[in-house]
Design a protein around this motif. Structure first.
Motif, PDB file in Angstrom:
ATOM      1  N   ALA A 213       0.803  -1.053   0.073  1.00 33.70           N
ATOM      2  CA  ALA A 213      -0.137  -0.047   0.085  1.00 33.70           C
ATOM      3  C   ALA A 213       0.766   1.240  -0.038  1.00 33.70           C
ATOM      4  N   LEU A 214       1.849   1.268   0.878  1.00 36.76           N
ATOM      5  CA  LEU A 214       2.667   2.609   0.943  1.00 36.76           C
ATOM      6  C   LEU A 214       3.612   2.709  -0.313  1.00 36.76           C
ATOM      7  N   SER A 215       3.999   1.472  -0.831  1.00 39.62           N
ATOM      8  CA  SER A 215       4.551   1.825  -2.138  1.00 39.62           C
ATOM      9  C   SER A 215       3.941   2.492  -3.127  1.00 39.62           C
ATOM     10  N   ALA A 227      10.422   4.486   5.374  1.00 41.72           N
ATOM     11  CA  ALA A 227       9.422   5.309   5.829  1.00 41.72           C
ATOM     12  C   ALA A 227       8.299   4.396   6.836  1.00 41.72           C
ATOM     13  N   LEU A 228       8.203   3.024   6.186  1.00 41.74           N
ATOM     14  CA  LEU A 228       7.195   2.099   7.088  1.00 41.74           C
ATOM     15  C   LEU A 228       8.096   1.680   8.247  1.00 41.74           C
ATOM     16  N   SER A 229       9.409   1.424   8.098  1.00 41.88           N
ATOM     17  CA  SER A 229      10.135   1.227   9.260  1.00 41.88           C
ATOM     18  C   SER A 229      10.052   2.044  10.396  1.00 41.88           C
ATOM     19  N   TRP A 281       0.385  14.633  14.286  1.00 41.25           N
ATOM     20  CA  TRP A 281       0.898  13.481  13.886  1.00 41.25           C
ATOM     21  C   TRP A 281       2.544  13.412  13.969  1.00 41.25           C
ATOM     22  N   ALA A 282       3.016  14.846  13.633  1.00 39.76           N
ATOM     23  CA  ALA A 282       4.503  14.999  13.932  1.00 39.76           C
ATOM     24  C   ALA A 282       4.912  14.805  15.151  1.00 39.76           C
ATOM     25  N   ARG A 289      10.346  10.883   7.921  1.00 38.82           N
ATOM     26  CA  ARG A 289      10.082   9.628   7.245  1.00 38.82           C
ATOM     27  C   ARG A 289       8.530   9.145   7.751  1.00 38.82           C
ATOM     28  N   ALA A 290       8.653   8.677   8.964  1.00 32.81           N
ATOM     29  CA  ALA A 290       7.438   8.215   9.389  1.00 32.81           C
ATOM     30  C   ALA A 290       6.212   9.157   9.298  1.00 32.81           C
ATOM     31  N   LEU A 291       6.489  10.389   9.323  1.00 40.49           N
ATOM     32  CA  LEU A 291       5.339  11.377   9.244  1.00 40.49           C
ATOM     33  C   LEU A 291       4.797  11.048   7.932  1.00 40.49           C
ATOM     34  N   GLN A 292       5.759  11.155   6.941  1.00 40.57           N
ATOM     35  CA  GLN A 292       5.379  10.948   5.379  1.00 40.57           C
ATOM     36  C   GLN A 292       4.301   9.635   5.360  1.00 40.57           C
ATOM     37  N   ALA A 293       4.895   8.638   5.904  1.00 42.44           N
ATOM     38  CA  ALA A 293       4.212   7.366   5.730  1.00 42.44           C
ATOM     39  C   ALA A 293       2.847   7.233   6.363  1.00 42.44           C
TER      40      ALA A 293
END
Length: 327
Positions: A213-215, A227-229, A281-282, A289-293
């Motif tokens: 999904a994220l890809s 990002a997912l990690s 969320w931030a 990267r986590a925020l982007q995901a």
């Protein structure tokens, strides 16, 4: 006399290989004949005999030499007897000419077997992982070593046995089916996500769904992996804001929440508190990267994962075979 024996031995080798393919008897016989030429007669006579019987035989001998050298490297780790080493070598010859081995070159299989043994998977278990890796390689238009890297990463991260290598392969192919990356891109970038996902308690199937999904949003395997990690790490090592949110939702830890709600379900629970506010969320994830995901997942009320889940289906079984049929 020795020269005549060498010519006869290699001619016999050529006939044995050509006559009956890679059945156990013929494969073992051809391997024995090569050993006779190599060890009993010596390299000089072998090479002179090769020149007499033709270049086609030369190619066969060279390939067998490479296999022998590769298997010696495997045995540094595996510690097999000579009889066991021969049996495994013959098994690889058989696999290289059958669907079981994904029709991969035998030297590639030997090198992948070395990689699998290096990861601590040895004996009969290593051959199971090798078989799954070679079939995945054929289905994913990749090489066996690359496929083995992916399977080993997931098997070791989740503590799975070699028996589950086929299922892991199916998960990875279903992930490719719903996402953007090629199998090779996924295979070389799945290790970190698998390690973190297993530590968090995300099932291997949901890991595949989340990655696929994220890809779709990231369109780059390396960025998806990071990002997912990082988003999963936000649950493992929560910020003060994340810890407070987890408590507010009735859980002691991120792992406990994921165990009950699943990974996507946990994001939805946080969404019930934070909504679409990027600033909130931030504070929760505290990583770019986590925020982007996170923002990619929550956009349009989780449309990304909902659409991906419909394509992913209820079962991943058979995804590797389906990919093979499409090649």
């Amino acid at each position: 006399q020795g020269h005549t024996q060498a010519v006869a031995a290699i001619n016999s080798y050529r006939r044995a290989v050509a006559a009956a393919g890679a059945g156990n008897v013929s494969a073992g016989r051809s391997f024995d004949l090569f050993k006779f030429a190599k060890y009993a007669l010596g390299w000089t006579l072998v090479y002179r005999a090769i020149n007499l019987v033709g270049s086609g035989t030369s190619d066969m001998i060279v390939q067998t030499i490479k296999l022998d050298e590769a298997m010696r490297n495997v045995n540094v780790i595996a510690g097999m007897s000579e009889a066991e080493l021969k049996a495994v070598s013959v098994r690889l010859i058989e696999m290289s000419t059958s669907a079981e081995g994904g029709l991969q070159p035998v030297q590639d299989l030997a090198q992948a077997l070395y990689q699998i043994n290096s990861a601590g998977i040895i004996g009969a278990e290593s051959l199971k992982v090798l078989g799954a890796s070679s079939r995945a390689a054929m289905a994913g238009l990749s090489d066996t070593q690359t496929a083995a890297t992916a399977l080993i990463s997931v098997l070791n991260a989740y503590g799975f046995s070699a028996e589950q290598a086929g299922h892991v392969s199916d998960v990875l192919f279903q992930t490719v089916k719903i996402g953007v990356p090629r199998f090779e891109d996924l295979a070389t970038n799945i290790s970190l996500t698998a390690t973190v996902s297993a530590a968090l308690g995300v099932s291997v199937e949901e890991m595949g769904l989340a990655w696929g999904a994220l890809s779709r949003n990231m369109t780059d395997a390396a960025k998806t992996n990071i990002a997912l990690s990082q988003l999963m790490i936000a649950f493992l090592k929560p910020s003060e804001q994340m810890r407070a949110a987890i408590k507010l939702l009735g859980f002691d830890t991120g792992q406990a929440m994921v165990k009950q709600l699943g990974f996507i379900g946990s994001l939805k629970a946080l969404y019930s508190l934070a909504g679409t506010d990027a600033t909130v969320w931030a504070g929760l994830v505290q990583n770019r990267r986590a925020l982007q995901a996170a923002l990619a997942f929550i956009r349009e009320e989780f449309k990304l994962s909902t659409d991906a889940a419909e394509d992913y289906g209820k079962s991943v079984d058979g995804a590797t075979s389906a990919a093979q049929r499409e090649q």
